[in-house]
Design a protein around this motif. Structure first.
Motif, PDB file in Angstrom:
ATOM      1  N   HIS A  36     -10.367   4.502   3.175  1.00 15.96           N
ATOM      2  CA  HIS A  36      -9.072   3.831   3.301  1.00 15.96           C
ATOM      3  C   HIS A  36      -8.116   4.155   2.147  1.00 15.96           C
ATOM      4  O   HIS A  36      -6.974   3.719   2.156  1.00 15.96           O
ATOM      5  CB  HIS A  36      -9.270   2.310   3.409  1.00 15.96           C
ATOM      6  CG  HIS A  36     -10.148   1.744   2.341  1.00 15.96           C
ATOM      7  ND1 HIS A  36     -11.433   1.326   2.603  1.00 15.96           N
ATOM      8  CD2 HIS A  36      -9.945   1.540   1.022  1.00 15.96           C
ATOM      9  CE1 HIS A  36     -11.975   0.873   1.484  1.00 15.96           C
ATOM     10  NE2 HIS A  36     -11.095   0.994   0.510  1.00 15.96           N
ATOM     11  N   ASP A  37      -8.596   4.902   1.136  1.00 16.07           N
ATOM     12  CA  ASP A  37      -7.732   5.310   0.015  1.00 16.07           C
ATOM     13  C   ASP A  37      -7.052   6.649   0.274  1.00 16.07           C
ATOM     14  O   ASP A  37      -6.173   7.042  -0.492  1.00 16.07           O
ATOM     15  CB  ASP A  37      -8.560   5.437  -1.273  1.00 16.07           C
ATOM     16  CG  ASP A  37      -9.159   4.122  -1.722  1.00 16.07           C
ATOM     17  OD1 ASP A  37      -8.457   3.095  -1.651  1.00 16.07           O
ATOM     18  OD2 ASP A  37     -10.327   4.108  -2.154  1.00 16.07           O
ATOM     19  N   LEU A  38      -7.469   7.349   1.329  1.00 15.04           N
ATOM     20  CA  LEU A  38      -7.023   8.727   1.542  1.00 15.04           C
ATOM     21  C   LEU A  38      -5.702   8.804   2.309  1.00 15.04           C
ATOM     22  O   LEU A  38      -5.381   7.934   3.116  1.00 15.04           O
ATOM     23  CB  LEU A  38      -8.080   9.511   2.322  1.00 15.04           C
ATOM     24  CG  LEU A  38      -9.472   9.612   1.696  1.00 15.04           C
ATOM     25  CD1 LEU A  38     -10.375  10.429   2.612  1.00 15.04           C
ATOM     26  CD2 LEU A  38      -9.405  10.220   0.298  1.00 15.04           C
ATOM     27  N   ASP A  39      -4.968   9.873   2.039  1.00 12.51           N
ATOM     28  CA  ASP A  39      -3.792  10.187   2.842  1.00 12.51           C
ATOM     29  C   ASP A  39      -4.203  11.205   3.913  1.00 12.51           C
ATOM     30  O   ASP A  39      -5.372  11.606   3.980  1.00 12.51           O
ATOM     31  CB  ASP A  39      -2.643  10.694   1.965  1.00 12.51           C
ATOM     32  CG  ASP A  39      -2.943  12.030   1.302  1.00 12.51           C
ATOM     33  OD1 ASP A  39      -3.935  12.688   1.690  1.00 12.51           O
ATOM     34  OD2 ASP A  39      -2.185  12.420   0.400  1.00 12.51           O
ATOM     35  N   PRO A  40      -3.295  11.634   4.796  1.00 16.21           N
ATOM     36  CA  PRO A  40      -3.677  12.571   5.867  1.00 16.21           C
ATOM     37  C   PRO A  40      -4.189  13.922   5.362  1.00 16.21           C
ATOM     38  O   PRO A  40      -4.787  14.683   6.125  1.00 16.21           O
ATOM     39  CB  PRO A  40      -2.368  12.745   6.656  1.00 16.21           C
ATOM     40  CG  PRO A  40      -1.606  11.490   6.400  1.00 16.21           C
ATOM     41  CD  PRO A  40      -1.920  11.127   4.981  1.00 16.21           C
ATOM     42  N   HIS A  43      -6.831  13.541   0.228  1.00 15.39           N
ATOM     43  CA  HIS A  43      -7.003  13.096  -1.156  1.00 15.39           C
ATOM     44  C   HIS A  43      -6.387  11.717  -1.341  1.00 15.39           C
ATOM     45  O   HIS A  43      -5.693  11.227  -0.460  1.00 15.39           O
ATOM     46  CB  HIS A  43      -6.439  14.100  -2.173  1.00 15.39           C
ATOM     47  CG  HIS A  43      -5.032  14.523  -1.910  1.00 15.39           C
ATOM     48  ND1 HIS A  43      -4.658  15.844  -1.793  1.00 15.39           N
ATOM     49  CD2 HIS A  43      -3.898  13.813  -1.733  1.00 15.39           C
ATOM     50  CE1 HIS A  43      -3.364  15.924  -1.577  1.00 15.39           C
ATOM     51  NE2 HIS A  43      -2.876  14.712  -1.538  1.00 15.39           N
ATOM     52  N   ASN A  45      -4.279   8.672  -1.750  1.00 15.38           N
ATOM     53  CA  ASN A  45      -2.852   8.452  -1.521  1.00 15.38           C
ATOM     54  C   ASN A  45      -2.129   8.129  -2.823  1.00 15.38           C
ATOM     55  O   ASN A  45      -2.633   7.362  -3.655  1.00 15.38           O
ATOM     56  CB  ASN A  45      -2.698   7.290  -0.523  1.00 15.38           C
ATOM     57  CG  ASN A  45      -1.260   7.034  -0.158  1.00 15.38           C
ATOM     58  OD1 ASN A  45      -0.525   6.450  -0.939  1.00 15.38           O
ATOM     59  ND2 ASN A  45      -0.870   7.454   1.018  1.00 15.38           N
ATOM     60  N   ASN A  46      -0.954   8.707  -3.010  1.00 13.30           N
ATOM     61  CA  ASN A  46      -0.188   8.474  -4.237  1.00 13.30           C
ATOM     62  C   ASN A  46       0.066   6.996  -4.483  1.00 13.30           C
ATOM     63  O   ASN A  46      -0.011   6.516  -5.618  1.00 13.30           O
ATOM     64  CB  ASN A  46       1.154   9.216  -4.183  1.00 13.30           C
ATOM     65  CG  ASN A  46       0.981  10.716  -4.152  1.00 13.30           C
ATOM     66  OD1 ASN A  46      -0.062  11.239  -4.526  1.00 13.30           O
ATOM     67  ND2 ASN A  46       2.002  11.416  -3.693  1.00 13.30           N
ATOM     68  N   ARG A  48      -1.774   4.541  -3.619  1.00 16.42           N
ATOM     69  CA  ARG A  48      -2.995   3.825  -3.974  1.00 16.42           C
ATOM     70  C   ARG A  48      -3.198   3.796  -5.482  1.00 16.42           C
ATOM     71  O   ARG A  48      -3.746   2.830  -6.022  1.00 16.42           O
ATOM     72  CB  ARG A  48      -4.199   4.474  -3.296  1.00 16.42           C
ATOM     73  CG  ARG A  48      -5.483   3.714  -3.497  1.00 16.42           C
ATOM     74  CD  ARG A  48      -5.434   2.368  -2.787  1.00 16.42           C
ATOM     75  NE  ARG A  48      -5.867   2.488  -1.415  1.00 16.42           N
ATOM     76  CZ  ARG A  48      -5.485   1.679  -0.450  1.00 16.42           C
ATOM     77  NH1 ARG A  48      -4.651   0.696  -0.700  1.00 16.42           N
ATOM     78  NH2 ARG A  48      -5.919   1.830   0.782  1.00 16.42           N
ATOM     79  N   GLU A  89      -6.277  16.158  -8.189  1.00 12.21           N
ATOM     80  CA  GLU A  89      -6.520  15.322  -7.017  1.00 12.21           C
ATOM     81  C   GLU A  89      -7.904  14.674  -7.070  1.00 12.21           C
ATOM     82  O   GLU A  89      -8.824  15.168  -7.723  1.00 12.21           O
ATOM     83  CB  GLU A  89      -6.384  16.136  -5.740  1.00 12.21           C
ATOM     84  CG  GLU A  89      -7.502  17.155  -5.546  1.00 12.21           C
ATOM     85  CD  GLU A  89      -7.396  17.882  -4.217  1.00 12.21           C
ATOM     86  OE1 GLU A  89      -6.431  17.634  -3.473  1.00 12.21           O
ATOM     87  OE2 GLU A  89      -8.282  18.709  -3.933  1.00 12.21           O
ATOM     88  N   ARG A  91     -10.785  13.221  -4.287  1.00 13.71           N
ATOM     89  CA  ARG A  91     -11.154  13.243  -2.873  1.00 13.71           C
ATOM     90  C   ARG A  91     -12.204  12.186  -2.558  1.00 13.71           C
ATOM     91  O   ARG A  91     -12.657  11.455  -3.437  1.00 13.71           O
ATOM     92  CB  ARG A  91     -11.630  14.645  -2.475  1.00 13.71           C
ATOM     93  CG  ARG A  91     -10.478  15.654  -2.458  1.00 13.71           C
ATOM     94  CD  ARG A  91     -10.861  16.974  -1.834  1.00 13.71           C
ATOM     95  NE  ARG A  91      -9.680  17.802  -1.597  1.00 13.71           N
ATOM     96  CZ  ARG A  91      -8.959  17.783  -0.484  1.00 13.71           C
ATOM     97  NH1 ARG A  91      -9.295  16.970   0.503  1.00 13.71           N
ATOM     98  NH2 ARG A  91      -7.911  18.576  -0.347  1.00 13.71           N
TER      99      ARG A  91
END
Length: 197
Positions: A36-40, A43, A45-46, A48, A89, A91
């Motif tokens: 749930h921390d990831l962007d599309p 990595h 999300n900024n 977050r 980044e 991941r």
């Protein structure tokens, strides 16, 4: 919900853990990047980063006694500005440490440094992001910001700020320049241009 669970964990650990002396000591909290921390793009999300920074400052406030003082006097924490530089980044499943420390303060504002550091993996020990936060505590009863020296006294510190570092000076200069530019541009003024539909 996941952010509330993280907050509860941070607060409980802070209450049960060792205290912090300000401004000499820093908060260190460990997290892991979850789905749930990831962007599309896979990595973290900024946005977050900024949310997790809240948790780091919460740990600092709990361990130092600032939160207890704020609740007793009904002071409210206020964010004024944040500047963040992304270095590497992070991941899925990457473990990382967030270090939070107070660098400097004047009458009513403090600058807090927050650094995201990889723990484990090929980039172990490397900085993922570096941020500076500007803020203070507001007393709604008298409609004024609480003097930082008063905050320090509440937690048993001398109330004297560390010397201003070059990075703090650069950050404050950038923030001052941005505020001045926004004022000149007429912050909140409706745009005079429109697009025909």
């Amino acid at each position: 919900m996941n952010l509330w669970l993280r907050l509860i964990r941070v607060v409980i650990a802070g209450l049960l853990g060792n205290g912090l002396r300000l401004p000499q000591e820093c908060s260190r909290v460990t997290f892991r990047v979850w789905l749930h921390d990831l962007d599309p793009f896979g990595h973290m999300n900024n946005g977050r980063y900024l949310t997790i920074m809240d948790l780091g400052r919460s740990d600092l406030a709990v361990r130092s006694g600032l939160l207890r003082a704020a609740r007793r006097h009904k002071w409210t924490p206020i964010a004024s500005a944040v500047m963040i530089r992304f270095r590497r980044e992070m991941r899925l499943f990457q473990k990382f440490r967030l270090e939070t420390r107070i660098l400097w303060w004047d009458d009513t504002r403090s600058v807090i440094e927050q650094v995201f550091i990889h723990e484990g993996g090929v980039h172990d020990g490397q900085v993922a992001a570096h941020a500076l936060f500007l803020g203070g505590f507001y007393d709604r009863a008298i409609r004024k910001f609480v003097p930082i020296a008063r905050l320090m006294e509440e937690v048993g510190s001398s109330g004297e700020s560390p010397p201003m570092t070059p990075q703090v000076a650069a950050y404050l200069a950038t923030d001052d320049a941005m505020r001045a530019a926004i004022r000149r541009a007429g912050e909140g003024t409706p745009s005079k241009t429109s697009t025909a539909s």
